[in-house]
Design an enzyme around this catalytic site. Structure first.
Site, PDB file in Angstrom:
ATOM      1  CB  CYS A 168     -85.307 -57.850  -6.644  1.00  0.00           C
ATOM      2  SG  CYS A 168     -85.386 -58.328  -5.354  1.00  0.00           S
ATOM      3  CD  GLU A 220     -80.232 -68.524 -18.495  1.00  0.00           C
ATOM      4  OE1 GLU A 220     -80.554 -68.448 -17.323  1.00  0.00           O
ATOM      5  OE2 GLU A 220     -81.528 -68.953 -19.713  1.00  0.00           O
ATOM      6  CD  GLU A 265     -88.933 -56.503 -11.658  1.00  0.00           C
ATOM      7  OE1 GLU A 265     -89.437 -57.750 -12.231  1.00  0.00           O
ATOM      8  OE2 GLU A 265     -88.204 -56.196 -10.401  1.00  0.00           O
ATOM      9  CG  PHE A 267     -79.655 -61.007 -13.923  1.00  0.00           C
ATOM     10  CD1 PHE A 267     -78.192 -59.514 -13.847  1.00  0.00           C
ATOM     11  CD2 PHE A 267     -80.603 -60.477 -14.152  1.00  0.00           C
ATOM     12  CE1 PHE A 267     -79.291 -58.230 -14.026  1.00  0.00           C
ATOM     13  CE2 PHE A 267     -81.208 -59.448 -14.220  1.00  0.00           C
ATOM     14  CZ  PHE A 267     -80.532 -58.222 -14.424  1.00  0.00           C
TER      15      PHE A 267
HETATM   16  P1  NAD Z   1     -85.525 -64.785 -15.145  1.00  0.00           P
HETATM   17  O1  NAD Z   1     -87.321 -64.096 -14.548  1.00  0.00           O
HETATM   18  O2  NAD Z   1     -85.424 -64.238 -16.182  1.00  0.00           O
HETATM   19  O3  NAD Z   1     -84.733 -65.928 -14.213  1.00  0.00           O
HETATM   20  C1  NAD Z   1     -84.603 -66.349 -13.176  1.00  0.00           C
HETATM   21  C2  NAD Z   1     -84.150 -67.620 -13.486  1.00  0.00           C
HETATM   22  O4  NAD Z   1     -85.333 -68.523 -14.339  1.00  0.00           O
HETATM   23  C3  NAD Z   1     -82.611 -67.542 -14.290  1.00  0.00           C
HETATM   24  O5  NAD Z   1     -82.501 -69.065 -13.410  1.00  0.00           O
HETATM   25  C4  NAD Z   1     -83.258 -68.016 -15.574  1.00  0.00           C
HETATM   26  O6  NAD Z   1     -82.355 -69.262 -16.575  1.00  0.00           O
HETATM   27  C5  NAD Z   1     -85.076 -69.169 -15.520  1.00  0.00           C
HETATM   28  N1  NAD Z   1     -86.158 -69.039 -16.340  1.00  0.00           N
HETATM   29  C6  NAD Z   1     -85.693 -68.139 -17.454  1.00  0.00           C
HETATM   30  N2  NAD Z   1     -86.862 -68.643 -18.209  1.00  0.00           N
HETATM   31  C7  NAD Z   1     -87.526 -69.002 -17.874  1.00  0.00           C
HETATM   32  C8  NAD Z   1     -88.287 -69.848 -18.559  1.00  0.00           C
HETATM   33  N3  NAD Z   1     -88.841 -69.259 -19.411  1.00  0.00           N
HETATM   34  N4  NAD Z   1     -89.000 -71.010 -17.492  1.00  0.00           N
HETATM   35  C9  NAD Z   1     -88.065 -71.174 -17.113  1.00  0.00           C
HETATM   36  N5  NAD Z   1     -87.090 -70.963 -16.447  1.00  0.00           N
HETATM   37  C10 NAD Z   1     -86.290 -69.489 -17.090  1.00  0.00           C
HETATM   38  O7  NAD Z   1     -85.340 -63.530 -13.755  1.00  0.00           O
HETATM   39  P2  NAD Z   1     -83.602 -62.649 -14.023  1.00  0.00           P
HETATM   40  O8  NAD Z   1     -83.773 -61.606 -15.033  1.00  0.00           O
HETATM   41  O9  NAD Z   1     -82.691 -63.357 -13.749  1.00  0.00           O
HETATM   42  O10 NAD Z   1     -83.970 -61.613 -12.944  1.00  0.00           O
HETATM   43  C11 NAD Z   1     -84.476 -60.397 -12.405  1.00  0.00           C
HETATM   44  C12 NAD Z   1     -85.790 -60.623 -12.304  1.00  0.00           C
HETATM   45  O11 NAD Z   1     -85.873 -61.459 -10.635  1.00  0.00           O
HETATM   46  C13 NAD Z   1     -86.571 -59.847 -11.934  1.00  0.00           C
HETATM   47  O12 NAD Z   1     -87.779 -59.432 -12.008  1.00  0.00           O
HETATM   48  C14 NAD Z   1     -86.881 -59.339 -10.047  1.00  0.00           C
HETATM   49  O13 NAD Z   1     -87.703 -58.198  -9.863  1.00  0.00           O
HETATM   50  C15 NAD Z   1     -86.543 -60.465  -9.753  1.00  0.00           C
HETATM   51  N6  NAD Z   1     -85.887 -60.552  -8.746  1.00  0.00           N
HETATM   52  C16 NAD Z   1     -86.840 -60.550  -7.449  1.00  0.00           C
HETATM   53  C17 NAD Z   1     -86.118 -61.326  -5.644  1.00  0.00           C
HETATM   54  C18 NAD Z   1     -86.682 -61.239  -4.982  1.00  0.00           C
HETATM   55  O14 NAD Z   1     -86.767 -61.537  -3.947  1.00  0.00           O
HETATM   56  N7  NAD Z   1     -88.909 -61.280  -5.401  1.00  0.00           N
HETATM   57  C19 NAD Z   1     -85.095 -61.083  -5.909  1.00  0.00           C
HETATM   58  C20 NAD Z   1     -83.966 -60.884  -6.611  1.00  0.00           C
HETATM   59  C21 NAD Z   1     -84.578 -60.396  -7.969  1.00  0.00           C
END
Ligand code: NAD
Length: 498
Positions: free
Chosen positions: A280, A175, A382, A148
């Site tokens: 991130c 989403e 985190e 997101f």
């Molecule tokens: P998230 O892991 O909740 O979601 C990421 C994606 O995974 C979304 O599209 C979501 O729909 C999907 N998802 C969620 N739960 C799932 C499940 N149980 N099984 C399969 N898919 C699932 O992450 P978020 O809250 O949207 O984003 C924040 C996180 O992303 C933080 O941990 C941040 O550090 C990380 N992030 C990392 C980078 C990087 O380049 N390393 C960049 C941006 C964000």
């Protein structure tokens, strides 16, 4: 109620049994609903991608680049609209949302140079009358699953490179803020891309699993939290796919005793609290070296934090907006409580903050912890909110060890005037991206982005030449054009150049 639908074959997806609420974090109200897709929507998208991709791959790279040029122009023309839409679902302030679009646009800019970047390798006369050449060919259909927190930039990291290389791409955005990804797909069509080359399917775990298991998808790029990144990596690889999966982070900012403290504090405040800490590459941990540095730092941090003004994302005076959902705010508040329970000193408590006139918005004040130690869970995990933790280090070596031993290894920064210390630090620290007097060292588009340890699973970074390598496979041709003067001898041993 506005419904956010899939973009399949250039059209909307046509209804869904399940939907997810999309909030306006500024008001706390549901502003739209997004359709959550299933394997059947994915199958339709894959069929459209299969129909379109061979023609796209056969289109010469210069023509593909022209679509990227046009898309870049459309992004520029629609920057304000995209930023406002992004801010209204994510909560980040509009100027910061423009940065989100701009950093994605820069990947598109890089992808405009794809004819040059995709040139192969050639060896004339590798053996008698033999030439060898290597070419990079697209994989076919790739997919991206995005978080997101950067709903414009991260999709563009992925599809910018994937489509320029000749692949079709299916994006499964978060989403929680899915509207900007849909707009990007619409603008890409307007730029002249054939239908089926960039599609958007919405969904949650069900859609992610469908993507990971789909036999026609060759590669998956994921960015999100680490446990899910690891899961996506394992399941995708088990299905025989190429997978890059970027995870969470806990970036440290090391403050050496000789650092320009005013500059460092300025940088730290933006990097720790900007976008409500939901980056991130945020700097949620600051490590002053020596007690004197720690005291001086704390003294300067406090008034700077006091001056911070969280506000609605459309307020040009606000430095950061609300966090993305009420659920996320509760999670961050729980981490703050955990820090208190573990014995860290909560110097500034941002919980319970409300913004007048927006009492239902998901706002948080800035929080500051001091005397955080490496054993604390609130340090090891985190938090992803407007919370800065001070971990005091006695020496350079101790400061170097903290990010190096941490489970995450996304980014790190050192603030110093000492070139030798900076050089030593950059060379030895066990982290993927390093800033030297640069708080958020997100590499420019022609380098590439990737952390180490639990911040990334897989072996190729996002965008730049690493992205190009991820989205293509190498074919190597060894050719000979005999002149008809064969000796008639058979060769039963492996040919060598000896
Ligand atoms: P998230 O892991 O909740 O979601 C990421 C994606 O995974 C979304 O599209 C979501 O729909 C999907 N998802 C969620 N739960 C799932 C499940 N149980 N099984 C399969 N898919 C699932 O992450 P978020 O809250 O949207 O984003 C924040 C996180 O992303 C933080 O941990 C941040 O550090 C990380 N992030 C990392 C980078 C990087 O380049 N390393 C960049 C941006 C964000």
């Amino acid at each position: 109620m506005r419904i956010i639908d899939h973009v399949i074959s250039g059209h909307s997806g046509g209804g869904s049994a399940r939907q997810h609420d999309v909030f306006d974090p500024n008001t706390g109200e549901v502003q739209a609903k997004v359709n959550l897709g299933t394997r059947s929507e994915l199958d339709r998208a894959v069929a459209a991608a299969q129909a379109a991709q061979p023609g796209w791959a056969a289109t010469n790279p210069q023509r593909r680049a022209r679509v990227m040029f046009k898309f870049k122009q459309l992004l520029e023309e629609n920057m304000q609209e995209l930023a406002e839409l992004l801010a209204s679902e994510h909560g980040k302030v509009v100027d910061d949302a423009k940065g989100d679009v701009q950093r994605g646009l820069e990947i598109i800019e890089y992808a405009c140079g794809i004819p040059q970047a995709l040139k192969g390798e050639y060896t004339q006369g590798a053996g008698p009358g033999i030439d060898v050449y290597s070419m990079r060919q697209p994989l076919g259909i790739g997919a991206g699953i995005t978080p997101f927190n950067f709903p414009a930039m991260i999709p563009m990291w992925m599809f910018g490179m994937a489509v320029a290389c000749g692949n079709a791409f299916i994006l499964k955005p978060s989403e929680r803020d899915p509207s900007v990804p849909v707009r990007l797909a619409e603008l890409f069509l307007e730029a002249g891309a054939p239908e089926g080359i960039l599609q958007v399917v919405h969904g949650d775990k069900e859609m992610v699993d469908a993507i990971l298991d789909h036999e026609a998808i060759s590669a998956v790029s994921f960015v999100g939290s680490s446990d899910i990144a690891h899961y996506v990596y394992n399941r995708g690889v088990a299905a025989g796919k190429r997978v890059q999966a970027m995870g969470g982070a806990k970036n440290h900012g090391i403050i050496m005793p000789d650092a320009d403290l005013d500059q460092a504090v300025n940088d730290l405040i933006g990097a720790a609290y900007g976008s409500a800490g939901e980056r991130c590459m945020a700097l949620p941990v600051v490590v002053p070296v020596g007690e004197d540095t720690a005291e001086r730092l704390r003294e300067k941090l406090l008034p700077a934090i006091e001056k911070l003004r969280p506000g609605v994302s459309s307020d040009p005076e606000a430095q950061y907006g609300p966090v993305v959902t009420a659920e996320h705010r509760t999670r961050v508040e729980n981490w703050i409580q955990k820090g208190v329970d573990e014995g860290a000193e909560l110097v500034v408590d941002g919980r319970g903050f409300t913004l007048q006139g927006h009492e239902k918005g998901f706002f948080m004040g800035p929080s500051l912890f001091d005397r955080v130690t490496p054993e604390m869970e609130s340090y090891r995990e985190e938090i992803f909110g407007p919370v800065l933790q001070i971990v005091r280090a006695g020496s350079f070596e101790e400061a170097l060890e903290l990010p190096s031993k941490h489970q995450y290894g996304n980014g790190v920064a050192i603030f110093t005037r000492n070139g030798h210390a900076a050089r030593e630090f950059a060379g030895r620290v066990n982290v993927g991206m390093v800033g030297i007097n640069v708080p958020i060292p997100v590499p420019v588009s022609y380098h590439s982005f990737g952390g180490w340890k639990r911040s990334a699973f897989g072996d190729q970074n996002q965008y730049g030449m690493e992205g190009l390598r991820f989205w293509t496979k190498v074919k190597t041709v060894t050719q000979r054009w005999p002149d008809g003067s064969a000796t008639g001898e058979n060769a039963f041993v492996i040919p060598t150049m000896g």
